[in-house]
Design a protein around this motif. Structure first.
Motif, mmCIF file in Angstrom:
data_model
loop_
_atom_site.group_PDB
_atom_site.id
_atom_site.type_symbol
_atom_site.label_atom_id
_atom_site.label_comp_id
_atom_site.label_asym_id
_atom_site.label_seq_id
_atom_site.Cartn_x
_atom_site.Cartn_y
_atom_site.Cartn_z
ATOM 1 N N ASN A 68 -4.666 3.217 -0.039
ATOM 2 C CA ASN A 68 -5.104 2.880 1.309
ATOM 3 C C ASN A 68 -4.814 1.414 1.620
ATOM 4 O OD1 ASN A 68 -6.168 5.462 1.759
ATOM 5 N ND2 ASN A 68 -8.130 4.899 0.817
ATOM 6 N N ARG A 69 -4.600 1.124 2.894
ATOM 7 C CA ARG A 69 -4.320 -0.255 3.293
ATOM 8 C C ARG A 69 -5.492 -1.187 3.017
ATOM 9 N NH1 ARG A 69 -0.995 -0.245 9.026
ATOM 10 N NH2 ARG A 69 0.724 1.121 8.373
ATOM 11 N N SER A 70 -6.681 -0.641 2.992
ATOM 12 C CA SER A 70 -7.867 -1.462 2.754
ATOM 13 C C SER A 70 -8.127 -1.692 1.267
ATOM 14 C CB SER A 70 -9.097 -0.802 3.385
ATOM 15 O OG SER A 70 -9.307 0.488 2.825
ATOM 16 N N ALA A 125 0.832 -1.207 0.000
ATOM 17 C CA ALA A 125 0.000 0.000 0.000
ATOM 18 C C ALA A 125 0.866 1.256 0.000
ATOM 19 C CB ALA A 125 -0.933 -0.008 1.209
#
Length: 230
Positions: A115-117, A109
């Motif tokens: 974003n990490r998601s 990321a």
């Protein structure tokens, strides 16, 4: 006087520097001994070591031959596997082994600036030169940014071509790193090298004309078959 490990490294370096092709017969042990100023037993141990690394192969009553394609690989802002291999008058090909989507790890990321998601494409490929396996690589791209990527895999001739097909006409390498390790069992099998033969790991990130990250990659190469220039 060089020991057998130094002689093996010197022979491998010479094969790469001189662009020696697969199937080329090496000089005799006597001739190699004269070239490196070493006794016959040291030359024999050096050749045995290169056989274990998967660089050479002995044929009974015939001599010792080069087994793997050797590549002088240039890393630059416009690094291209196909270009590097074609410089050697060899034929590059790519095999797309796996494409999956998954959540980005924190490291990926950060590298992609997402974003990490976020979801990413995780593309695993095997590159060949004149039909011989030369490189395994994973390429990571943002799924949100390139939703049509999977539609182009069947016709893409390489990663650079794939990037062009998804709209990335101007891509450059922003950073690279090199490390070494021993291969995992499946890597050694796919690269057709002994598991005791070390590999080089090249990591890189490509960005677009505005400097926005496009793709990050990790590639694995038999250390005995590549000389890297940065």
């Amino acid at each position: 006087m060089l020991d057998h490990v130094q002689i093996a490294d010197a022979i491998a370096e010479s094969l790469i520097t001189n662009g020696v092709r697969t199937g080329t017969r090496l000089p005799t042990q006597k001739e190699l001994g004269e070239s490196y100023g070493a006794p016959r037993h040291s030359i024999r141990k050096a050749l045995d070591l290169l056989e274990k690394r998967g660089v050479l192969g002995a044929r009974q009553g015939s001599g010792t031959y080069v087994l793997g394609q050797l590549v002088d690989y240039q890393i630059s802002s416009r690094t291209s596997y196909n270009h590097n291999v074609r410089r050697l008058d060899a034929s590059p090909t790519i095999e797309f082994l796996e494409l999956r989507t998954r959540q980005a790890t924190p490291e990926i990321a950060r590298g992609l600036g997402i974003n990490r998601s976020a979801r990413i494409f995780d593309l695993y490929v095997l590159r060949r030169s004149n039909g011989e396996p030369l490189c395994l690589a994973r390429h990571y791209l943002s799924e949100d940014r390139f939703p049509t990527l999977s539609e182009h895999l069947e016709v893409a001739t390489g990663i650079s071509d794939l990037l062009r097909r998804i709209g990335m006409q101007d891509v450059r390498r922003s950073n690279s790193s090199i490390s070494a390790r021993m291969p995992a069992k499946h890597e050694a099998a796919l690269l057709e090298i002994p598991q005791a033969s070390p590999v080089l790991v090249l990591e890189g990130r490509n960005v677009d004309a505005k400097g926005v990250p496009v793709e990050i990659s990790t590639s694995v190469w038999p250390a005995s078959r590549i000389k890297v220039h940065v």
